[in-house]
Scaffold this active site. Structure first.
Site, short mmCIF file in Angstrom:
data_model
loop_
_atom_site.label_atom_id
_atom_site.label_comp_id
_atom_site.label_asym_id
_atom_site.label_seq_id
_atom_site.Cartn_x
_atom_site.Cartn_y
_atom_site.Cartn_z
N SER A 100 0.84 -1.19 0.00
CA SER A 100 0.00 0.00 0.00
C SER A 100 0.88 1.25 0.00
O SER A 100 1.65 1.46 -0.93
CB SER A 100 -0.97 -0.04 1.19
OG SER A 100 -1.97 0.93 1.07
N ASP A 127 -9.88 -3.56 -5.33
CA ASP A 127 -9.29 -2.65 -4.36
C ASP A 127 -9.85 -1.24 -4.59
O ASP A 127 -9.78 -0.71 -5.70
CB ASP A 127 -7.78 -2.64 -4.54
CG ASP A 127 -7.04 -1.94 -3.40
OD1 ASP A 127 -7.68 -1.19 -2.65
OD2 ASP A 127 -5.83 -2.15 -3.28
N HIS A 141 -8.11 -4.69 -1.26
CA HIS A 141 -6.85 -4.13 -0.76
C HIS A 141 -6.12 -5.09 0.18
O HIS A 141 -4.90 -5.10 0.24
CB HIS A 141 -7.13 -2.82 -0.04
CG HIS A 141 -5.91 -2.01 0.24
ND1 HIS A 141 -5.16 -1.43 -0.76
CD2 HIS A 141 -5.30 -1.66 1.40
CE1 HIS A 141 -4.15 -0.77 -0.24
NE2 HIS A 141 -4.20 -0.89 1.08
#
Length: 776
Positions: free
Chosen positions: A623, A708, A743
């Protein structure tokens, strides 16, 4: 760029052959990664590599060489201009918010097929690692039971099953006896039997992805509300069921967040989102009524702010907070007077961040500002919230992270010198004034670096529950008697396969950043395997954003690296919160570059002090940590042998200029607003997509989740496509996009372990540490 490589009679030194005699085929391997499907070499050959696209092709005299080409994304010029600066994005077309464009899906499938091809030769190693990692888990297990009223609640996992069951058992005396740290849940044949409230395995059968984001038991223990995501996009449906019969109560609440709290026994507070998935409204839902008749308690119209809700530990007040990255203000309502309007508890003041809780006749307020950057703690009477009393002042070297309230005690979770602390204070009787705190008792921990997290506990109890782990200590749940200071271990995660914590060493070391700042690192290794002479393989992890603290915690799958001689290191770089609020402030906005140079300084320290060498150094981040990976790969690709970037935020400028993308506007206070020229140029200076160069890069694995919503799959897709176009090396570049994930990757516990096994295989392959496949 096209690079030619002439081969005369022998292959280049960076290519090695492995023969498959039975088939009469040779496999061409580069650092353990196959490049050829078939080959028959003449006396002289010419290999032309289109390195810029990551393709290996051949032009040989007959018989010829057949190569496996990496996917090549088509180029469609997309021009973007800002402040007189023109950026060209040839891969902008890869963004498809519907996730249904056939051309985009086809390209992603090609990338996944290429991953399968490149990794096919080491599938046996991935399978071995997966079996090894899974073999350490006690598959049939329960969590440490937590007492709530007359029941023990816990989660159970079953052998061979991906998901958990939510369970409870009645306490034989209906919970009338006061709890102690020595209590054990009876499980004998004559004791109250286990009742399964909800089985995720049953619910997940019809879905590729399944996650429960909230599981809330009503105060009277008769109902449960849970939030379910079956896609991975973090858009939930809330169901209410009867705890005994599992019968559905009322209609589901569709298209909401997982922010969910009971307001008494017959109402729920929940939060919905706007079109950019920003939590913007909090609602009150009466059980049995239609969602259309729900009451909106608050609507936050400022797109820099998002809504959060929390029930006080006393269960008396519902707190509604609106927050940006720098400002947070709070309303409250008495859950017994739901018809009342929200009341302001802490006002909306720019730069002032407040969190609140309740006990007796007082509200407790944790407050932070630019001057009081590590926070202070105040109390005020419920009937006079402006009459605040400071009970725990701001300290430059100690950050107040959180508080937890009990009838007779206050627990303060703090950070000092990069490590978490827990301090317990006694409180005067309810109704008595609170003028100061004194005589706090600190909870002691044994490891030099560790992680501590608060757990749910009963408000009326004198027992604090927390979970503790370190890089060599499995997660351990403790009950701490706040009256006596006695800690009792309630559960430690079982690690099968002969794990012995005494084989491992944990350390805290400090690297010196380019500006002289000392940057802490947490280190673990198997003392029986490492040599510390610069020849050991090493995996360096980093994050460094959002004030998130990446404390050193235990992960059983990591043993598969440690027990192969790896050193594992966490770089606690600026932008995180490990060293206090200023640590975060010095790694954001126009100081974001410190995050990346800190990480590079950590890598250089590890090399200089012989923890590893450049050819043995691998890096990993997810991320915002994926942004870190992209930035340092552009800045210092020579430092690393391999990199893994999970769901990486790599298209910083383009994303932050598009307010239709989820999270964009609320992130202006984290990264900056590129609509302002100063921020535009600064953000462009490190944005990974915008800084790819015609240079050599190490072996790279990039992952993404199609659904995501935090980092669109198109960001890593564009990063990979441009890397293939620009890079001048023959190192491996893989892009794996999970179609059934968001995600947080896949949802099943074994699926997550499979991902670990795949990543570890990639790293081992890059380091040429995979032994030959066993002969059949």
């Amino acid at each position: 760029m096209v690079v030619g490589c002439v081969v005369r009679n022998t292959l280049p030194p960076f290519l090695r052959r492995r023969s498959i005699a039975a088939a009469g085929i040779s496999g061409l391997v580069y650092f353990g990664f196959p490049l050829l499907l078939s080959v028959s070499l003449p006396s002289s050959s010419v290999i032309k590599s289109t390195a810029a696209a990551g393709i290996i092709s051949s032009s040989l005299s007959s018989p010829s060489v057949t190569m496996k080409a990496a996917p090549v994304a088509k180029k469609v010029k997309h021009e973007m201009e800002m402040f007189g600066d023109v950026r060209i994005d040839n891969y902008y077309w890869l963004r498809d918010d519907s996730r249904s464009n056939p051309e985009v899906i086809s390209y992603l499938n090609e990338e996944n097929s290429y991953v399968d091809f490149v990794m096919e030769g080491t599938k046996y190693m991935e399978d071995k690692l997966f079996a090894e990692i899974r073999g350490r888990i006690k598959e049939d297990d329960i969590t440490a039971p937590i007492r709530k009223g007359p029941y023990y609640y816990y989660e159970r996992t079953l052998e061979g099953k991906e998901y958990v069951q939510y369970c409870r058992r009645l306490i034989s005396d209906n919970g009338e006896r006061a709890a102690t740290v020595h209590d054990i849940m009876p499980i004998g044949p004559n004791d109250p039997q286990e009742h399964v409230i909800l089985d995720e395995n049953v619910k997940a059968k019809e879905h590729d992805y399944y996650r429960i984001g909230a599981f809330r038991v009503s105060p009277n223990n008769k109902l449960v509300a849970y939030a379910e995501d079956t896609v991975g996009n973090e858009i939930y449906t809330v169901y209410v069921i009867d705890t005994e019969s599992q019968a559905l109560v009322g209609k589901p609440l569709v298209g909401v967040t997982s922010y969910l709290e009971w307001a008494g026994d017959e109402a729920l507070a929940y939060v919905t989102m706007d079109e950019t998935l920003r939590p913007d409204k909090v609602w009150l839902h009466k059980l049995g009524s239609d969602k259309s008749s729900d009451t909106c308690l608050y609507h936050e119209k400022d797109d820099m702010f998002s809504i959060d809700i929390q029930l006080s530990e006393s269960k008396r007040f519902l707190f509604v907070a609106s927050e940006s990255k720098t400002t947070r203000f709070v309303f409250y309502v008495d859950v017994s007077k739901q018809e009342d309007a929200l009341v302001v508890l802490t006002p909306r003041l720019n730069g002032i961040d407040t969190s609140v809780s309740h006990r007796g006749s007082h509200f407790f307020i944790k407050r932070r500002s630019d001057e009081i950057y590590n926070s202070e703690l105040l109390v005020c009477p419920i009937d006079n919230t402006s009459a605040t009393t400071l009970i725990l002042p701001h300290r430059e070297s100690v950050k107040i992270q959180d508080i937890q309230l009990f009838v007779d005690n206050l627990v303060v979770f703090e950070r000092e010198n990069g490590l978490p602390k827990v301090t317990v204070y006694g409180l005067p009787s309810e109704g008595q004034p609170i003028e100061s705190l004194s005589g706090g008792r600190a909870v002691d921990f044994i490891d030099p670096v560790y992680s501590v997290d608060p757990s749910e506990a009963e408000f009326t109890s004198s027992i604090l529950r927390f979970s503790y782990s370190s890089l060599k200590t499995p997660e351990s749940v403790y009950d701490y008697d706040m009256n006596t200071g006695v800690s009792v271990l309630k559960k430690i995660d079982t690690v099968l396969g002969g794990f012995d914590t005494s084989n491992y060493v944990t350390e805290r070391k400090w690297a010196t950043a380019s500006d002289g700042t000392q940057v802490p690192m947490s280190i673990v290794y198997n003392k029986n395997l490492v040599k510390l002479d610069g020849t050991d393989p090493l995996l360096l992890y980093g994050y460094g954003s959002y004030e998130v603290c990446i404390d050193p915690y235990f992960k059983a799958s990591r043993l598969s690296l440690l027990d192969r001689g790896f050193i594992y290191v966490i770089a606690h770089i600026r932008g995180g919160g490990e060293m206090g609020r200023q640590w975060y402030e010095n790694g954001k906005f126009l100081k974001k570059m410190n995050t990346f140079t800190d990480f590079i300084a950590c890598a250089e320290y590890l090399i200089e002090n012989k923890y590893c060498a450049q050819e043995k150094l691998c890096i990993n981040g997810r991320s915002a940590g994926g942004l870190l990976m992209g930035a340092v790969l552009n800045m210092r690709p020579d430092l690393f042998k391999a990199a893994v970037a999970g769901v990486p935020f790599v298209d910083v400028v383009t994303t932050m200029l598009d307010a239709t993308i989820p999270l964009t506007t609320s992130e202006y206070e984290e990264w900056g607003d590129p609509r302002k020229e100063e921020f535009y140029h600064y953000m462009k200076s490190y944005s990974p997509v915008d800084n790819i160069k015609a240079q050599n890069y190490p072996n790279i694995l990039i992952t993404a989740g199609l659904h995501d919503t935090r980092v669109l799959y198109s960001e890593p897709a564009k990063f990979v496509a441009k890397l293939r176009e620009m890079k001048t090396d023959l190192n491996t570049l893989l892009f794996k996009c999970e179609f059934g994930a968001g995600h947080s990757s896949k949802s099943g516990r074994f699926e997550k372990l499979q991902e670990d096994a795949f990543i570890f295989t990639f790293i081992l392959k890059a380091l040429d540490m995979i032994p030959p496949a066993p002969k059949l």
